[in-house]
Write an enzyme that holds these catalytic residues in place. Structure first.
Site, PDB file in Angstrom:
ATOM      1  CG  ASP A   1     -25.845  19.545   0.082  1.00  0.00           C
ATOM      2  OD1 ASP A   1     -27.069  19.753  -0.041  1.00  0.00           O
ATOM      3  OD2 ASP A   1     -24.992  20.453   0.001  1.00  0.00           O
TER       4      ASP A   1
ATOM      5  CG  ASP B   1     -29.486  23.226  -1.121  1.00  0.00           C
ATOM      6  OD1 ASP B   1     -29.027  22.136  -0.748  1.00  0.00           O
ATOM      7  OD2 ASP B   1     -28.796  24.102  -1.698  1.00  0.00           O
TER       8      ASP B   1
ATOM      9  CG  HIS C   1     -27.278  28.921  -2.757  1.00  0.00           C
ATOM     10  ND1 HIS C   1     -28.467  28.363  -3.114  1.00  0.00           N
ATOM     11  CD2 HIS C   1     -26.609  27.957  -2.071  1.00  0.00           C
ATOM     12  CE1 HIS C   1     -28.511  27.103  -2.686  1.00  0.00           C
ATOM     13  NE2 HIS C   1     -27.401  26.824  -2.033  1.00  0.00           N
TER      14      HIS C   1
ATOM     15  CG  HIS D   1     -25.980  27.679  -6.556  1.00  0.00           C
ATOM     16  ND1 HIS D   1     -25.654  26.461  -7.073  1.00  0.00           N
ATOM     17  CD2 HIS D   1     -25.838  27.551  -5.220  1.00  0.00           C
ATOM     18  CE1 HIS D   1     -25.315  25.632  -6.093  1.00  0.00           C
ATOM     19  NE2 HIS D   1     -25.423  26.270  -4.955  1.00  0.00           N
TER      20      HIS D   1
ATOM     21  CD  GLU E   1     -24.553  25.530   0.751  1.00  0.00           C
ATOM     22  OE1 GLU E   1     -24.034  24.405   0.791  1.00  0.00           O
ATOM     23  OE2 GLU E   1     -25.187  25.951  -0.238  1.00  0.00           O
TER      24      GLU E   1
ATOM     25  CD  GLU F   1     -27.559  23.850   1.717  1.00  0.00           C
ATOM     26  OE1 GLU F   1     -27.077  22.728   1.456  1.00  0.00           O
ATOM     27  OE2 GLU F   1     -27.726  24.742   0.859  1.00  0.00           O
TER      28      GLU F   1
HETATM   29 MN    MN Z   1     -26.944  21.809  -0.436  1.00  0.00          MN
HETATM   30 MN    MN Z   2     -26.923  24.929  -1.138  1.00  0.00          MN
END
Ligand code: MN
Ligand code: MN
Length: 297
Positions: free
Chosen positions: A85, A96, A158, A166, A191, A283
């Site tokens: 990630d 992200d 998010h 976030h 995600e 994600e």
């Molecule tokens: Mn992430």
């Molecule tokens: Mn994330």
């Protein structure tokens, strides 16, 4: 969203995608987890981005937030389920993204790895202004459950904002009944996490990922030295290694502990699955509009 902002989100996404694909190929049996993370961090910087948070690789029952300690020598083993990630920022605009690399040949574990990917794709197909959050969650859980697994219900996607990882809206990984709709110009990360466990994570006690949450002054010399470096992250998360590289381990550990005690920084501990289930995750980051832009694809 103005053109210039969109451009920065897209640029962050392009770098995140390249860094993810680069990092994915480094995750092999026998490779050192910390070395892989540092190579990815260097790649992000070489490509002209900043790390929106330290790259992380969470293995097996750990769903998220695993960063190698400065003195850690963990190597990948056959059968490991590795979630890479990472986040990239351009002028604070964030991408992200995450991918799962499964280092084994068990068919059921391959299915588990694919389950979160299929769930992500199903949700991406629905993204447009007006779609309800519960509809995204429902599409995610349907894909995962049809393969015999559980979505992780207390982890979610998010919204993203400038220098904020976030924010609202929260994108559920199951139908949580939320009738809130996506709006044009929202930037969101979706995600899905899939597990053969019970579908919940818990927080462990000690962290090596932190972010600044309050700007009160502190007297301790070590804490002040650490805080000076922490300020460079502009509120975005950092990890112990990024500080100890410059200050050494002793000062870094002491300084971080004092900043935690003073409530100036907070930790993000590793998140294992409650019943020790294996976990997969995928994600992407998306700019919501009639023709959505998946910045990390
Ligand atoms: Mn992430
Ligand atoms: Mn994330």
């Amino acid at each position: 969203m103005d053109k210039e902002t969109e451009q920065k989100y897209v640029e962050a996404g392009t770098i995140a995608k390249q860094a993810r694909d680069y990092g994915k190929d480094l995750i092999k049996v026998g490779a050192n987890l910390k070395d892989v993370l540092e190579s990815i961090e260097n790649k992000i910087i070489e490509l002209g981005g900043g790390c929106a948070f330290p790259p992380q690789i969470s293995v097996n029952q750990i769903a998220a937030h695993y960063c190698a300690d400065p003195d850690e020598e963990t190597v990948f083993e056959t059968g490991d389920m590795c979630k890479l990630d990472l986040g990239v920022e351009i002028d604070g605009y964030i991408a992200d993204t995450a991918v799962t690399v499964y280092l084994g040949d068990d068919e059921n574990m391959k299915l588990l790895s694919d389950a979160s990917k299929a769930a992500l794709n199903a949700a991406l197909n629905l993204v447009k202004p007006g779609v309800k959050l519960k509809e995204l969650g429902s599409a995610i859980s349907k894909e995962i459950e049809s393969r015999g697994f559980q979505p992780i219900r207390n982890l979610s996607g998010h919204g993203l904002d400038r220098y904020v990882i976030h924010t609202k809206p929260t994108i559920p990984n199951y139908d949580n009944g939320d009738n809130t709709t996506l709006k044009e110009g929202d930037v969101i990360a979706i995600e899905p996490f899939a597990t053969n466990g019970v579908g919940l994570i818990y927080e462990t006690e000690s962290s090596n990922i932190f972010s600044e949450i309050s700007s009160k002054p502190i007297r301790s010399m070590y804490a002040r030295e650490v805080l000076k470096l922490v300020k460079e992250f502009k509120g975005l998360p950092f990890t112990t290694r990024q500080i100890s590289r410059k200050l050494g381990m002793g000062k870094t550990r002491l300084g971080i502990n004092e900043l935690l005690k003073a409530g100036i920084i907070r930790g993000y501990p590793p998140l294992p699955e409650q019943k020790g289930g294996m976990v997969s995750q995928h994600e992407h980051t998306i700019i919501v509009k009639d023709e959505p832009i998946v910045t990390t694809r």
